[in-house]
Design a protein around this motif. Sequence first.
Motif, PDB file in Angstrom:
ATOM      1  N   ALA A 141      -0.409  10.943  18.963  1.00  0.00           N
ATOM      2  CA  ALA A 141      -1.400  11.961  18.586  1.00  0.00           C
ATOM      3  C   ALA A 141      -1.464  12.107  17.071  1.00  0.00           C
ATOM      4  O   ALA A 141      -2.560  12.225  16.495  1.00  0.00           O
ATOM      5  CB  ALA A 141      -1.067  13.290  19.248  1.00  0.00           C
ATOM      6  N   ARG A 142      -0.328  12.069  16.419  1.00  0.00           N
ATOM      7  CA  ARG A 142      -0.298  12.166  14.948  1.00  0.00           C
ATOM      8  C   ARG A 142      -0.986  10.962  14.307  1.00  0.00           C
ATOM      9  O   ARG A 142      -1.686  11.105  13.304  1.00  0.00           O
ATOM     10  CB  ARG A 142       1.141  12.279  14.464  1.00  0.00           C
ATOM     11  CG  ARG A 142       1.765  13.611  14.743  1.00  0.00           C
ATOM     12  CD  ARG A 142       3.187  13.683  14.201  1.00  0.00           C
ATOM     13  NE  ARG A 142       3.765  14.969  14.488  1.00  0.00           N
ATOM     14  CZ  ARG A 142       4.964  15.149  15.031  1.00  0.00           C
ATOM     15  NH1 ARG A 142       5.723  14.092  15.307  1.00  0.00           N
ATOM     16  NH2 ARG A 142       5.415  16.351  15.275  1.00  0.00           N
ATOM     17  N   LEU A 143      -0.753   9.783  14.873  1.00  0.00           N
ATOM     18  CA  LEU A 143      -1.404   8.583  14.341  1.00  0.00           C
ATOM     19  C   LEU A 143      -2.925   8.680  14.489  1.00  0.00           C
ATOM     20  O   LEU A 143      -3.669   8.338  13.571  1.00  0.00           O
ATOM     21  CB  LEU A 143      -0.873   7.329  15.036  1.00  0.00           C
ATOM     22  CG  LEU A 143       0.558   6.938  14.699  1.00  0.00           C
ATOM     23  CD1 LEU A 143       1.078   5.903  15.685  1.00  0.00           C
ATOM     24  CD2 LEU A 143       0.654   6.428  13.270  1.00  0.00           C
ATOM     25  N   PHE A 144      -3.383   9.135  15.659  1.00  0.00           N
ATOM     26  CA  PHE A 144      -4.830   9.315  15.861  1.00  0.00           C
ATOM     27  C   PHE A 144      -5.393  10.315  14.850  1.00  0.00           C
ATOM     28  O   PHE A 144      -6.464  10.090  14.282  1.00  0.00           O
ATOM     29  CB  PHE A 144      -5.141   9.794  17.284  1.00  0.00           C
ATOM     30  CG  PHE A 144      -5.062   8.731  18.332  1.00  0.00           C
ATOM     31  CD1 PHE A 144      -5.731   7.523  18.195  1.00  0.00           C
ATOM     32  CD2 PHE A 144      -4.323   8.945  19.488  1.00  0.00           C
ATOM     33  CE1 PHE A 144      -5.667   6.540  19.179  1.00  0.00           C
ATOM     34  CE2 PHE A 144      -4.253   7.970  20.487  1.00  0.00           C
ATOM     35  CZ  PHE A 144      -4.926   6.772  20.319  1.00  0.00           C
ATOM     36  N   ALA A 145      -4.674  11.417  14.626  1.00  0.00           N
ATOM     37  CA  ALA A 145      -5.143  12.443  13.681  1.00  0.00           C
ATOM     38  C   ALA A 145      -5.186  11.899  12.260  1.00  0.00           C
ATOM     39  O   ALA A 145      -6.151  12.160  11.515  1.00  0.00           O
ATOM     40  CB  ALA A 145      -4.244  13.675  13.762  1.00  0.00           C
ATOM     41  N   ALA A 146      -4.173  11.134  11.874  1.00  0.00           N
ATOM     42  CA  ALA A 146      -4.154  10.550  10.524  1.00  0.00           C
ATOM     43  C   ALA A 146      -5.295   9.556  10.362  1.00  0.00           C
ATOM     44  O   ALA A 146      -5.968   9.531   9.319  1.00  0.00           O
ATOM     45  CB  ALA A 146      -2.807   9.872  10.260  1.00  0.00           C
ATOM     46  N   ALA A 147      -5.520   8.744  11.388  1.00  0.00           N
ATOM     47  CA  ALA A 147      -6.628   7.787  11.330  1.00  0.00           C
ATOM     48  C   ALA A 147      -7.954   8.528  11.193  1.00  0.00           C
ATOM     49  O   ALA A 147      -8.794   8.150  10.369  1.00  0.00           O
ATOM     50  CB  ALA A 147      -6.630   6.902  12.577  1.00  0.00           C
ATOM     51  N   GLN A 148      -8.140   9.583  11.975  1.00  0.00           N
ATOM     52  CA  GLN A 148      -9.396  10.334  11.916  1.00  0.00           C
ATOM     53  C   GLN A 148      -9.595  10.973  10.548  1.00  0.00           C
ATOM     54  O   GLN A 148     -10.709  10.990  10.021  1.00  0.00           O
ATOM     55  CB  GLN A 148      -9.446  11.395  13.017  1.00  0.00           C
ATOM     56  CG  GLN A 148     -10.800  12.062  13.136  1.00  0.00           C
ATOM     57  CD  GLN A 148     -11.912  11.066  13.420  1.00  0.00           C
ATOM     58  OE1 GLN A 148     -11.825  10.289  14.366  1.00  0.00           O
ATOM     59  NE2 GLN A 148     -12.956  11.062  12.608  1.00  0.00           N
ATOM     60  N   ALA A 149      -8.513  11.478   9.957  1.00  0.00           N
ATOM     61  CA  ALA A 149      -8.619  12.076   8.622  1.00  0.00           C
ATOM     62  C   ALA A 149      -9.093  11.030   7.607  1.00  0.00           C
ATOM     63  O   ALA A 149      -9.909  11.335   6.726  1.00  0.00           O
ATOM     64  CB  ALA A 149      -7.273  12.660   8.197  1.00  0.00           C
ATOM     65  N   LEU A 150      -8.602   9.810   7.722  1.00  0.00           N
ATOM     66  CA  LEU A 150      -9.058   8.743   6.828  1.00  0.00           C
ATOM     67  C   LEU A 150     -10.503   8.356   7.123  1.00  0.00           C
ATOM     68  O   LEU A 150     -11.298   8.164   6.205  1.00  0.00           O
ATOM     69  CB  LEU A 150      -8.144   7.526   6.942  1.00  0.00           C
ATOM     70  CG  LEU A 150      -6.763   7.687   6.322  1.00  0.00           C
ATOM     71  CD1 LEU A 150      -5.860   6.525   6.723  1.00  0.00           C
ATOM     72  CD2 LEU A 150      -6.859   7.780   4.805  1.00  0.00           C
ATOM     73  N   PHE A 151     -10.845   8.233   8.412  1.00  0.00           N
ATOM     74  CA  PHE A 151     -12.229   7.903   8.765  1.00  0.00           C
ATOM     75  C   PHE A 151     -13.191   8.966   8.232  1.00  0.00           C
ATOM     76  O   PHE A 151     -14.289   8.646   7.786  1.00  0.00           O
ATOM     77  CB  PHE A 151     -12.399   7.764  10.282  1.00  0.00           C
ATOM     78  CG  PHE A 151     -11.847   6.502  10.865  1.00  0.00           C
ATOM     79  CD1 PHE A 151     -12.099   5.262  10.288  1.00  0.00           C
ATOM     80  CD2 PHE A 151     -11.067   6.541  12.010  1.00  0.00           C
ATOM     81  CE1 PHE A 151     -11.599   4.084  10.837  1.00  0.00           C
ATOM     82  CE2 PHE A 151     -10.560   5.373  12.572  1.00  0.00           C
ATOM     83  CZ  PHE A 151     -10.821   4.145  11.983  1.00  0.00           C
TER      84      PHE A 151
END
Length: 169
Positions: A141-151
């Motif tokens: 979940a943290r990885l998905f959130a970090a990816a979304q923040a970059l996107f």
Amino acid sequence: RALSVLGTTLSSYSDQFDRTESTLQEALEISQPFDDTWAIGFSLYSLGTTDSRRGRIPEAIAYFQGCRDVSDAKGNAFGVGCAVFRLGILAGAGGDRMWAVASLRQAVQLHWALRNRRVLALCLQHLACAGVGVLEPVDQARLFAAAQALFDQLPDYVVPEYLLAAQRR
């Protein structure tokens, strides 16, 4: 180099696989006598992309490994990072989640050092997807959130639908 760039574009955006392959093979023939590792690396990477899209996974892996080796020999962290990223994706698709996670973690480190936000976001997204059964769900979940923040910082980039579908799964 021009043929390599053309082949790279075709490998990602065209279904003219024979044209793509012949363009990239010609780029390799021209660039190898000059030891133009930039053109060689991009050509090998793009041949791997083309074979991935055609379902020729063993061939794709060989091309991505070739790109990684050529790039690593010349200290090209971007080329290594891109090749390792693709190798991680293929490992995950093939069911080898441990190798996928290890490869994608290496790709994250390389693209973090390069400050390449787009590829870093893709690496994080794929790492979260490949981490099923290997990573803790909270870490995914943290990885998905970090990816979304970059996107979110890349307003001109649209996350591919296949990635969004994988995230939902």
